[in-house]
Design an enzyme around this catalytic site. Sequence first.
Site, mmCIF file in Angstrom:
data_model
loop_
_atom_site.group_PDB
_atom_site.id
_atom_site.type_symbol
_atom_site.label_atom_id
_atom_site.label_comp_id
_atom_site.label_asym_id
_atom_site.label_seq_id
_atom_site.Cartn_x
_atom_site.Cartn_y
_atom_site.Cartn_z
ATOM 1 N N ASN A 163 -30.721 22.677 32.959
ATOM 2 C CA ASN A 163 -31.838 21.779 33.236
ATOM 3 C C ASN A 163 -33.135 22.626 33.610
ATOM 4 O O ASN A 163 -33.946 22.186 32.684
ATOM 5 C CB ASN A 163 -31.596 21.055 34.752
ATOM 6 C CG ASN A 163 -30.551 20.288 34.766
ATOM 7 O OD1 ASN A 163 -30.207 19.743 33.957
ATOM 8 N ND2 ASN A 163 -30.007 19.660 36.005
ATOM 9 N N ARG A 179 -27.803 8.650 21.262
ATOM 10 C CA ARG A 179 -26.844 9.708 21.014
ATOM 11 C C ARG A 179 -25.486 9.393 21.038
ATOM 12 O O ARG A 179 -25.210 8.503 21.937
ATOM 13 C CB ARG A 179 -27.225 10.588 22.650
ATOM 14 C CG ARG A 179 -28.613 11.002 22.735
ATOM 15 C CD ARG A 179 -28.701 11.890 24.008
ATOM 16 N NE ARG A 179 -29.836 12.063 24.590
ATOM 17 C CZ ARG A 179 -30.692 13.139 24.090
ATOM 18 N NH1 ARG A 179 -30.615 14.001 23.103
ATOM 19 N NH2 ARG A 179 -31.881 13.220 24.649
ATOM 20 N N HIS A 184 -34.811 3.684 22.170
ATOM 21 C CA HIS A 184 -33.835 4.245 23.214
ATOM 22 C C HIS A 184 -33.113 3.163 23.752
ATOM 23 O O HIS A 184 -31.971 3.298 24.514
ATOM 24 C CB HIS A 184 -34.807 4.396 24.369
ATOM 25 C CG HIS A 184 -34.065 5.431 25.279
ATOM 26 N ND1 HIS A 184 -34.007 4.870 26.644
ATOM 27 C CD2 HIS A 184 -33.685 6.700 25.332
ATOM 28 C CE1 HIS A 184 -33.265 5.685 27.513
ATOM 29 N NE2 HIS A 184 -33.131 6.824 26.711
ATOM 30 N N HIS A 211 -26.778 7.605 36.357
ATOM 31 C CA HIS A 211 -27.527 7.119 34.902
ATOM 32 C C HIS A 211 -28.135 5.625 34.636
ATOM 33 O O HIS A 211 -28.944 5.461 34.003
ATOM 34 C CB HIS A 211 -26.716 7.570 33.599
ATOM 35 C CG HIS A 211 -27.629 7.889 32.332
ATOM 36 N ND1 HIS A 211 -27.555 6.869 31.342
ATOM 37 C CD2 HIS A 211 -28.383 8.747 31.862
ATOM 38 C CE1 HIS A 211 -28.142 6.990 30.378
ATOM 39 N NE2 HIS A 211 -28.806 8.280 30.743
#
Length: 719
Positions: free
Chosen positions: A71, A400, A460, A617
């Site tokens: 991170n 992804r 996205h 998430h």
Amino acid sequence: MDELTSVDDLMTEIMPPELTNIQEPDLSDPQYYLNRELSFLEFNRRVLYLAESTSTPLLERLRFITICSTNLDEFFEIRVAGRKEQLSLGLSEGDPDQLAPRQMLKQISEVAHEFVARQYRVLQEEILPALETQGVRLLRRGAWTVRQQDWVRDFFNAEVLPVMTPKGLDPAHPFPRILNKSLNFIVSLEGTDAFGRRSRFAVVQVPRCLPRVLAFPKEVAESAYDFVLLSSVIHDRVEELFPGMTVTGCHQFRVTRNSDLWVDEEEVDDLLRALKGELGSRNYGAAVRLEVADSCPEPMTAFLLEQFQLEPSDLYQVNGPVNLHRLMAIHDMVSRPDLKYPPFIPGQASIDGETDIFEKIREGDILLHHPYQSFAPVMELIRQAAADPNVLAIKQTLYRTGTDSPMIGALIDAAKMGKEVTAVVELRARFDEAANIDLATRLQEVGANVLYGVVGYKTHAKMVLVVRRESGRLRFYVHLGTGNYHLKTAQAYSDFSLLTYNQEIGEDVHKLFMQLTGLGKVSNIHKIQHSPFTLHTTLLNLIDQETQRAREGKSAAIMARMNSLSEPEIIEALYRASRAGVSIDLIVRGICCLRPGVPGVSENIRVRSILGRFLEHSRVFYFHAGGRGLTYCSSADWMPRNLHRRVETCFPIEDPSLRERVLEEAITTYLDDQVEAWLLGSDGHYHLKAGLEGTLRNAQEILLAKHAVQRNVSSNPTS
């Protein structure tokens, strides 16, 4: 559960609106906003707490230490690099908190230095000693036995020395280019070499092809698991790189560079080729941070800082390996289930390879909550669509996916079978650019339509559209999600998936794909809200409607969860709602720029962050709406980039039973969490929510118990 009653039960005692006889505050005042970068560092502190907590399994504590480092690496590569560039150009981004770039960088440095010192202290004083008691040892040079020293010598000569290229520094050999985040050594020397040179320094760059963590073979190991770092092996044998010279010092270092790719999309003819050309430059951007071993003397650190044009505040001297994230290999290499989170089998939602996925979706919407429920039904939709002769087309966004995703294999199979396959591949998915370029190339080679979205807007959104001929008509099957089409993250990230036969939603998704792949004005979309067109305005309207209801004395509530909250207009709207008396509960995992609990501004807003085994998430938004309980899942956070500079979807959950389930599993269960919940104070700091002993509720454990099959784990290391 009656939805209206359940929400009213959640609403705490609301302070009456005091909108008369007082001066209206300026809700854009910087004092009401928290700094984005400092909020991220607060988030990473909460991750570090999971490494510090003795209730976290021991090898998971080590994993969280490495996550902290990953991170922080990305934070410096992107955020700090951007702020430094902003300062050098004399620019200001106009952040709502109005913290000047120089002051911001100073505070970042202070907080990050304290964080790194704490991180290494936890590793060296707690985690590694505790692992050693369990037979998992990371051995330093002074702890090697004679047999281990012999093995290190042989391994170095056979596997390391042949690929090493030490570089002496002299007028003919200037300081070499150092790869971003690579492992290196600065070596001080005495003596004269074969050419009569008396160079005082050399740099040893460690090739990336070498593993950073090595396991001692069983025949020389003294414990069940004995490990050694490659850096220790090289340090021990470094004199062999400089025969005839005397090594007087050897210190590892690592430099972090600006890694944000920039391509002028309006000027390039081929985005894929342009990005491919830029990937190499990421490794050699401007330096932003220098990490060195804490044993490195001041003259040598000053020399390195000068080479990278960095300030002393950019120097991080660490008590341990500079590439700390590499310790993740130990977690993966140690087969000790008793030192890890208990394994589980995700719930299957009554769908397997024998199920007709199309018939199942026609029976009613299917809601999946990953990782508690399997991602397999989403894969099954693509797999069966590829093989079904009645399927004419498959369209999918890919942000992804992973380099070896079976989902890509299914799309390739579909294209080979003559189906119309369209993939909108986001080449600019940060740090996944190379993988996405590869999958785009593979899809193009089999005749799939591959597009890269819209110039200036990252795609996205997570959506799949399957077009199938049924009874002489074309019908739509749709998947919409809050997460990525990535099988590995689907096992570690909490996300929602919706599989639906709703033809209005299908028509909306069809129009969205037409918008992404073709040209034209914004189409009239009925069910789905989407960025950068309708989502931001819709959210503001929904918040304002709750505000108006509260002013009229009616029940009003907003509950939302997301990864980050930083969009100024949304925050202002929430402040207005709070002042009107709306009950607002926000579950924000990471960055939050809203300052809750400010009298007269945000006293009716509560913000919590949940961190645990799984990365939270999913994005879920709930509005009381006079008892209608409007509930949405979304790919978008409430951030400027998601609402204004990306293509995102926000889709309604309309089935009453699924709506109730989303509310329970995404919101109310987390509001009751007394184990992993952190409450944000008005000062910008978080504190753990205190629960009563014996009644502690852990949201993730509750959801595991509800959906997944958990396995018993023996504490016997030989089992």
